[in-house]
Design an enzyme around this catalytic site. Structure first.
Site, short mmCIF file in Angstrom:
data_model
loop_
_atom_site.label_atom_id
_atom_site.label_comp_id
_atom_site.label_asym_id
_atom_site.label_seq_id
_atom_site.Cartn_x
_atom_site.Cartn_y
_atom_site.Cartn_z
N SER A 151 -17.77 -40.05 3.95
CA SER A 151 -16.93 -41.25 4.13
C SER A 151 -16.15 -41.20 5.46
CB SER A 151 -15.99 -41.46 2.94
OG SER A 151 -14.95 -40.51 2.92
N ARG A 198 -19.73 -25.45 5.48
CA ARG A 198 -20.40 -24.20 5.82
C ARG A 198 -19.56 -23.46 6.85
NH1 ARG A 198 -24.12 -20.90 3.86
NH2 ARG A 198 -24.96 -19.57 5.50
N ILE A 199 -19.31 -22.17 6.61
CA ILE A 199 -18.55 -21.39 7.59
C ILE A 199 -19.45 -21.06 8.78
CG2 ILE A 199 -17.41 -19.16 7.99
CD1 ILE A 199 -16.34 -19.38 5.12
N ASN A 212 -11.91 -30.73 13.37
CA ASN A 212 -12.12 -30.81 11.92
C ASN A 212 -10.99 -31.64 11.32
OD1 ASN A 212 -13.18 -30.06 9.31
ND2 ASN A 212 -11.46 -28.65 9.11
N HIS A 268 -8.73 -31.83 7.79
CA HIS A 268 -8.39 -31.03 6.60
C HIS A 268 -7.43 -31.85 5.73
CE1 HIS A 268 -7.82 -27.45 4.20
NE2 HIS A 268 -6.52 -27.71 4.21
N GLU A 320 -7.09 -40.43 6.01
CA GLU A 320 -8.11 -39.69 6.78
C GLU A 320 -8.97 -40.67 7.58
OE1 GLU A 320 -10.35 -36.51 4.94
OE2 GLU A 320 -8.89 -36.35 3.33
#
Ligand code: GRF
Length: 221
Positions: A21, A99-100, A115, A117, A182
């Site tokens: 989204s 995914r790290i 990113n 969060h 967001e």
């Protein structure tokens, strides 16, 4: 759009793992001719991510790189890197990418990868942020856009938006209130970075003079 505007738009790849989204909100924002970034590629580490189809419907090339097909993190990251280089990517935007990444990959994209969060960092790094905000009894919660560094959810903060925690909230109602912000915050933060309104300076994000009013608009209640 003038040829010059077109040439200076930053080439962005969005990395997802799920519904996408935030990715959709970024693709929509980037449709504006004066938006300083263009979304040229969407990659997912999960072939079943619903966001892949949503990207294709929006006309954006979208590919899965299944992490399970690689023996280790370095192998997966190398495959990712090949796709990014082939597409001439200048900025990576992580949007629900679960995914790290290896430290080497993160360091090679230092200052060029962001990113989002779902908390007001540095509070509630990691997962289950809405549950933990409720447990802690905070009155304000929200979301943060930050540069990615090897330590999880710890990079320099670009922008934040706050929401109230209301009586009767559960994790779902709180998450629903945060995700609205967001979708507003991420396109605004990417525009700040791609347009040169926010620059990394000694491990902190400095806002250019012209962007200071815009940054005030990022905080909302
Ligand atoms: C968002 O809450 C984001 O903050 C977190 O993962 C979620 C992704 O949602 N990192 P979506 O895939 O963008 O809908």
């Amino acid at each position: 759009m003038s040829a010059q505007t077109q040439n200076t738009r930053k080439r962005v790849a969005i990395l997802i793992s799920g519904r996408g989204s935030n990715m959709v909100s970024l693709i929509e924002a980037a449709r504006a001719s004066d938006y300083p970034a263009e979304i040229v590629l969407v990659l997912s580490n999960r072939p079943d991510a619903a966001g892949l189809d949503r990207a294709r419907e929006a006309g954006i090339p979208a590919r899965a790189i299944d992490h399970k097909a690689y023996p280790d993190r370095a192998g997966f990251d190398a495959a990712l890197q090949r796709e990014l280089e082939a597409a001439g990517i200048e900025l990576i935007v992580l949007a629900g990418f679960m995914r790290i990444l290896t430290d080497a990959f993160v360091e090679s994209w230092a200052g060029r990868m962001i990113n989002i969060h779902p908390s007001l960092l540095p509070l509630f790094k990691g997962t289950h942020t809405h549950e933990r905000a409720l447990e802690a009894g905070v009155r304000l919660h929200g979301c943060t856009v930050h540069y990615v560094v090897p330590e999880l959810d710890a990079g320099p903060i670009v922008a934040q938006a706050a929401v109230p925690v209301l009586p009767g909230d559960d994790a779902d109602t709180l998450a629903a209130r945060v995700i609205v912000q967001e979708h507003r915050l991420y396109p605004a933060a990417l525009a700040l970075i791609a347009g040169g309104g926010a620059v990394l300076d000694g491990g902190r994000v400095r806002l250019a003079e012209a962007a200071r009013d815009a940054s005030a608009a990022l905080l909302s209640l």
